[in-house]
Design a protein around this motif. Structure first.
Motif, mmCIF file in Angstrom:
data_model
loop_
_atom_site.group_PDB
_atom_site.id
_atom_site.type_symbol
_atom_site.label_atom_id
_atom_site.label_comp_id
_atom_site.label_asym_id
_atom_site.label_seq_id
_atom_site.Cartn_x
_atom_site.Cartn_y
_atom_site.Cartn_z
ATOM 1 N N TRP A 247 0.825 -1.211 0.000
ATOM 2 C CA TRP A 247 0.000 0.000 0.000
ATOM 3 C C TRP A 247 0.861 1.264 0.000
ATOM 4 O O TRP A 247 0.498 2.274 -0.613
ATOM 5 N N PHE A 248 2.036 1.194 0.667
ATOM 6 C CA PHE A 248 2.901 2.368 0.728
ATOM 7 C C PHE A 248 3.581 2.596 -0.622
ATOM 8 O O PHE A 248 3.740 3.750 -1.058
ATOM 9 N N LEU A 249 3.974 1.530 -1.298
ATOM 10 C CA LEU A 249 4.522 1.672 -2.654
ATOM 11 C C LEU A 249 3.496 2.330 -3.581
ATOM 12 O O LEU A 249 3.833 3.191 -4.393
ATOM 13 N N ARG A 250 2.245 1.903 -3.451
ATOM 14 C CA ARG A 250 1.187 2.488 -4.271
ATOM 15 C C ARG A 250 0.976 3.967 -3.925
ATOM 16 O O ARG A 250 0.769 4.803 -4.807
ATOM 17 N N LYS A 251 1.055 4.282 -2.635
ATOM 18 C CA LYS A 251 0.911 5.677 -2.206
ATOM 19 C C LYS A 251 2.032 6.538 -2.789
ATOM 20 O O LYS A 251 1.783 7.668 -3.253
ATOM 21 N N LEU A 252 3.256 6.034 -2.774
ATOM 22 C CA LEU A 252 4.366 6.771 -3.379
ATOM 23 C C LEU A 252 4.113 7.006 -4.857
ATOM 24 O O LEU A 252 4.310 8.127 -5.371
ATOM 25 N N ARG A 253 3.660 5.966 -5.553
ATOM 26 C CA ARG A 253 3.367 6.105 -6.981
ATOM 27 C C ARG A 253 2.296 7.159 -7.214
ATOM 28 O O ARG A 253 2.409 7.989 -8.124
ATOM 29 N N ASP A 254 1.256 7.163 -6.384
ATOM 30 C CA ASP A 254 0.180 8.148 -6.535
ATOM 31 C C ASP A 254 0.670 9.570 -6.302
ATOM 32 O O ASP A 254 0.087 10.527 -6.816
ATOM 33 N N MET A 255 1.743 9.711 -5.509
ATOM 34 C CA MET A 255 2.330 11.037 -5.270
ATOM 35 C C MET A 255 3.372 11.395 -6.333
ATOM 36 O O MET A 255 4.048 12.418 -6.226
ATOM 37 N N GLY A 256 3.525 10.534 -7.341
ATOM 38 C CA GLY A 256 4.478 10.802 -8.416
ATOM 39 C C GLY A 256 5.905 10.486 -8.066
ATOM 40 O O GLY A 256 6.841 11.039 -8.668
ATOM 41 N N ILE A 257 6.114 9.570 -7.113
ATOM 42 C CA ILE A 257 7.453 9.224 -6.649
ATOM 43 C C ILE A 257 7.837 7.845 -7.168
ATOM 44 O O ILE A 257 7.117 6.864 -6.951
ATOM 45 N N GLU A 258 8.980 7.772 -7.846
ATOM 46 C CA GLU A 258 9.497 6.502 -8.329
ATOM 47 C C GLU A 258 10.209 5.771 -7.204
ATOM 48 O O GLU A 258 11.090 6.332 -6.544
ATOM 49 N N ALA A 259 9.841 4.527 -6.976
ATOM 50 C CA ALA A 259 10.492 3.699 -5.956
ATOM 51 C C ALA A 259 11.623 2.906 -6.596
ATOM 52 O O ALA A 259 11.393 2.052 -7.445
ATOM 53 N N ILE A 260 12.863 3.213 -6.202
ATOM 54 C CA ILE A 260 14.036 2.517 -6.707
ATOM 55 C C ILE A 260 14.442 1.460 -5.681
ATOM 56 O O ILE A 260 14.603 1.755 -4.500
ATOM 57 N N GLU A 261 14.632 0.233 -6.129
ATOM 58 C CA GLU A 261 14.917 -0.867 -5.218
ATOM 59 C C GLU A 261 16.382 -0.883 -4.784
ATOM 60 O O GLU A 261 17.282 -0.715 -5.607
ATOM 61 N N VAL A 262 16.597 -1.086 -3.482
ATOM 62 C CA VAL A 262 17.941 -1.354 -2.999
ATOM 63 C C VAL A 262 18.324 -2.763 -3.442
ATOM 64 O O VAL A 262 17.489 -3.673 -3.423
ATOM 65 N N ASP A 263 19.547 -2.939 -3.906
ATOM 66 C CA ASP A 263 19.965 -4.245 -4.396
ATOM 67 C C ASP A 263 20.083 -5.228 -3.234
ATOM 68 O O ASP A 263 20.803 -4.958 -2.260
ATOM 69 N N PRO A 264 19.402 -6.370 -3.291
ATOM 70 C CA PRO A 264 19.427 -7.322 -2.170
ATOM 71 C C PRO A 264 20.799 -7.942 -1.910
ATOM 72 O O PRO A 264 21.024 -8.512 -0.838
ATOM 73 N N GLU A 265 21.719 -7.832 -2.885
ATOM 74 C CA GLU A 265 23.058 -8.386 -2.676
ATOM 75 C C GLU A 265 23.994 -7.419 -1.962
ATOM 76 O O GLU A 265 25.094 -7.801 -1.554
ATOM 77 N N ASP A 266 23.561 -6.169 -1.822
ATOM 78 C CA ASP A 266 24.363 -5.216 -1.048
ATOM 79 C C ASP A 266 24.176 -5.485 0.439
ATOM 80 O O ASP A 266 23.175 -6.065 0.861
ATOM 81 N N PRO A 267 25.132 -5.034 1.282
ATOM 82 C CA PRO A 267 25.069 -5.352 2.714
ATOM 83 C C PRO A 267 23.950 -4.608 3.435
ATOM 84 O O PRO A 267 23.380 -3.641 2.894
ATOM 85 N N PRO A 268 23.619 -5.045 4.656
ATOM 86 C CA PRO A 268 22.635 -4.320 5.463
ATOM 87 C C PRO A 268 23.035 -2.856 5.628
ATOM 88 O O PRO A 268 24.209 -2.506 5.592
ATOM 89 N N LEU A 269 22.030 -2.000 5.809
ATOM 90 C CA LEU A 269 22.178 -0.558 6.002
ATOM 91 C C LEU A 269 22.567 0.177 4.719
ATOM 92 O O LEU A 269 22.887 1.365 4.769
ATOM 93 N N THR A 270 22.540 -0.509 3.568
ATOM 94 C CA THR A 270 22.775 0.185 2.303
ATOM 95 C C THR A 270 21.732 1.281 2.107
ATOM 96 O O THR A 270 22.022 2.348 1.552
ATOM 97 N N ASN A 271 20.508 1.044 2.564
ATOM 98 C CA ASN A 271 19.423 2.015 2.407
ATOM 99 C C ASN A 271 19.660 3.281 3.229
ATOM 100 O O ASN A 271 19.034 4.316 2.996
#
Length: 330
Positions: A247-271
């Motif tokens: 629901w939050f991803l959809r809310k971001l999209r509705d606000m015109g915000i592109e959600a870019i995924e953090v790469d799962p192979e990068d270490p914790p706290l990359t975000n």
């Protein structure tokens, strides 16, 4: 006497959030209407004696990490793993982060000196929230962080930043779970560190400033929203789609915000990064795959190594509290 009161009534301040009054009384060098506009000033704390006390920490099997306890058996700090921290490496990595901030024209402030020892005070993000019209003091849940509210309250007063509210009583909030997405919308992550009582107090304080508060549930193995969501520019956010609710991803999209995924192979706290201007990001150097993805989308990435500081349980976003961001340009 009544006439005297009426005389002074002519100069009553009806709205303490009036921009002209804020500028005249406080100087205007504070506040943020979103968390990506250019940073003018920022609060950090260089690792000091409180971190060196970790030399007395002992490995705790239940916690699975080094834990420093006081005379009453209460945890006062921790460091991930079995090996003691490299204190000089921690200081040099923090100094490199501060230098990078300064090189980008940002005024860097440290805490007012305080005699109390609170082991996590290098994470300046958590004890206060910066909003459009000033700071909200947080009440943090763990005893090992209680004194940080006192330290930041003194620091904000010295820097002439108005304190417009405080989380209190049975409520608790930490700044690592808070973000202002745009001038009308903020978000908080509900977790072990941010409870319903604190969220409702925060909702009221933000409503006075015309901000709606969204609430996102944080998984049990995380403590802060900045482990799964952060704004990068006015129309881009970095998210961990493995754990962020749909629901939050959809809310971001509705606000015109592109959600870019953090790469799962990068270490914790990359975000855990910080936008110092729209599309200009100070980023953990270890997150190489995610950095490449962001650069391909036209974002400017400024990498810095915080690997030893990560072992304290946080990263770049945790280590920084922007005190003033320039007004958003439409």
């Amino acid at each position: 006497m009544a006439l005297l009161h009426e005389f002074f009534d002519a100069d009553n301040v009806e709205d303490s959030y009036d921009a002209a009054i804020e500028e005249e009384v406080w100087g205007g060098g504070f506040g943020a209407s979103d968390y990506v506009s250019p940073v003018d000033s920022i609060l950090v704390h260089s690792p000091g004696h409180e971190v060196e006390l970790l030399a007395h920490a002992r490995y705790d099997e239940a916690a699975g990490t080094l834990v420093l306890k006081d005379g009453k058996g209460r945890a006062r700090s921790y460091f991930q793993g079995r090996e003691l921290p490299d204190f000089e490496l921690m200081r040099s990595q923090h100094a490199a982060l501060v230098q990078l901030l300064s090189d980008n024209g940002i005024a860097v402030h440290d805490y007012t000196v305080d005699p109390q020892i609170w082991g996590n005070r290098l994470f300046t993000r958590d004890p206060a929230l910066i909003t459009p019209h000033g700071a909200i003091l947080c009440r943090m849940s763990g005893f090992f962080r209680q004194g940080e509210t006192i330290i930041i309250e003194k620091t904000l007063a010295d820097l002439q930043i108005p304190i417009i509210g405080a989380i209190q009583g049975r409520g608790f909030i930490e700044g690592g779970s808070f973000s202002i997405i745009n001038p009308h919308t903020a978000v908080i992550g509900r977790s072990v560190r941010n409870n319903d009582e604190g969220i409702e107090q925060l909702r009221w304080l933000l409503a006075l400033q015309g901000l709606e508060l969204l609430v996102v549930d944080v998984p049990a193995d995380k403590i802060h929203l900045d482990e799964m969501f952060l704004m990068l520019s006015y129309d881009k956010a970095l998210v961990d789609t493995r754990i962020i609710p749909h629901w939050f991803l959809r809310k971001l999209r509705d606000m015109g915000i592109e959600a870019i995924e953090v790469d799962p192979e990068d270490p914790p706290l990359t975000n855990n990064c910080i936008a110092i201007a729209p599309g200009k990001i100070i980023f953990p150097a270890s997150g190489v795959r995610t950095m490449d993805a962001l650069e391909r989308r036209g974002l400017q990435i400024l990498p810095v190594d915080v690997s030893e500081l990560n072992k304290m349980g946080g990263s770049i976003h945790c280590l920084t509290l922007p005190l003033h961001r320039k007004a958003r340009v439409a």
